[in-house]
Design an enzyme around this catalytic site. Structure first.
Site, short mmCIF file in Angstrom:
data_model
loop_
_atom_site.label_atom_id
_atom_site.label_comp_id
_atom_site.label_asym_id
_atom_site.label_seq_id
_atom_site.Cartn_x
_atom_site.Cartn_y
_atom_site.Cartn_z
N HIS A 1 -0.27 -39.11 -26.78
CA HIS A 1 -1.25 -38.57 -25.99
C HIS A 1 -1.24 -38.93 -24.58
CE1 HIS A 1 -5.21 -37.57 -24.52
NE2 HIS A 1 -5.31 -38.70 -24.24
N ASP B 1 -5.77 -33.08 -28.02
CA ASP B 1 -4.92 -32.40 -27.48
C ASP B 1 -4.61 -30.98 -28.51
OD1 ASP B 1 -3.56 -34.20 -25.44
OD2 ASP B 1 -3.83 -35.45 -27.25
#
Ligand code: NAX
Length: 329
Positions: A191, A163
């Site tokens: 996540h 990410d």
């Protein structure tokens, strides 16, 4: 020359495994002077494919690859492991609810957490990639402690680095500067699409990225959804989920943890120490600095009015996941 370090990788016959093992064996994770022994875990039905991967590893004749084993027994895979990359997980099948995914994976990570607690090196550094990775890391941490507590809770981490890297690449495209110019980026939370990629503190060649972008509407309506849904966009385009970029992020995470982040921030999912009001023990994406083989959460950053709802949302999702597995722990 250096003593080889033992690296356990689960789901080794899968697609992330295929993009990961060769880079570990070539020295990209632990250093170009650090021999490694690969301890590869996968399910019984994947052992044949795993043999094929090992044949290819042999055929690379990597100077740093000091040995490798394949097994379907977690106690063997984690024996004396210095590093463990937990990639293997149960993918979401047709008709499977999020809750089913959570409990199916919880079973895997209670078994593997216990095996780590009983067998791994007391300094073992663990990275969970298999989803839902934050909660899987939390489960492994809890069961490892119950099973003997050789490995400290803080060594159980989850992968938010993909990410983080996705956010850097979007920002680089937005302001037209190379990713190498960026420092002190971070991503908060889970996540999942609720993660909060936060460039308020980021700089590019010393200039404030927030000032260079200067567009809160782009932040809320374009940047955050693009980073949050990037995994789905890759599946849509490629017909398969992210693998090489996930493997790359795993390498980045472990390399920086082991060799240091040179003062820069890296995003790691780590058990909260209570910072920023995140309940202790919850595995949450935080800005971290790595030095001498240890990470430290960057403290004292302001969570402003724009950021508060995002942090609250990703936290609520993680608390819900934790509640969903509470009866298994
Ligand atoms: P694959 O399905 O290609 O490979 C998974 C491998 O794990 C298979 O070989 C399977 O046999 C094995 N496996 C399953 N259960 C196991 C167990 N109990 N013990 C050992 N091995 C087991 O999936 P792949 O694309 O490699 O993805 C692996 C995981 O990474 C998935 O859970 C996926 O959701 C997750 N991801 C996490 C990311 C992150 O940023 N944290 C991004 C990429 C990826 O989606």
């Amino acid at each position: 020359s250096k003593t080889p370090l033992r690296v356990a990788v689960t789901g080794a016959a899968g697609q992330i495994g295929y993009a990961l093992l060769f880079r570990i064996a070539s020295g990209e994770m632990l250093g170009k002077d650090q021999p490694v022994i690969l301890q590869l875990l996968d399910l019984p039905q994947a052992q044949k494919a795993l043999t094929g991967v090992m044949m290819e590893l042999d055929d690379c004749a990597f100077p740093l690859l000091a040995g490798m084993i394949a097994t379907d027994d977690p106690n063997v895979a984690f024996k004396d492991a210095d590093f463990a990359l937990l990639v293997g997980a149960r993918p979401r099948g047709p008709g499977m609810e999020r809750k089913d995914l959570l409990t199916e994976n919880a079973k895997i990570f209670t078994v593997q957490g216990a095996a780590i607690g009983q067998n791994a090196s007391p300094n073992c550094k663990i990275l969970v990639v298999g989803n839902p990775c934050n909660t899987n890391a939390y489960i492994a941490m809890k069961t490892a402690a119950k099973a003997g507590g050789r490995v400290p809770a803080k060594n159980f981490t989850a992968m938010l680095r993909l990410d983080h890297n996705r956010a850097l690449s979007q920002l680089s495209a937005k302001i037209g500067r190379p990713v190498s110019s960026f420092k002190t980026m971070t991503v908060w939370g889970n996540h999942s699409p609720t993660m909060y990629a936060d460039y308020r503190f980021a700089t590019s060649n010393g200039d404030s990225v927030a000032k260079l972008v200067n567009d809160q509407e782009w932040n809320a309506k374009t940047f955050l959804p693009t980073v949050g849904k990037r995994g789905a966009a890759i599946i849509e385009a490629r017909g398969l989920s992210s693998a090489a970029s996930a493997a790359n992020a795993a390498i980045d995470h472990m390399r920086d943890w082991h060799l240091g982040s040179n003062g820069d921030w890296v995003t790691m999912g780590v058990p909260s120490d209570g910072s920023y009001g995140i309940p202790e023990g919850l595995v949450f994406g935080f800005p971290c600095i790595c030095e001498n083989g240890e990470y430290t959460i960057v403290k004292g950053l302001e969570i402003d009015e724009f950021s508060k709802p995002y942090v609250a949302k990703t936290l609520a999702e993680l608390e819900e996941e934790r509640a969903g597995v509470a009866d298994l722990l």
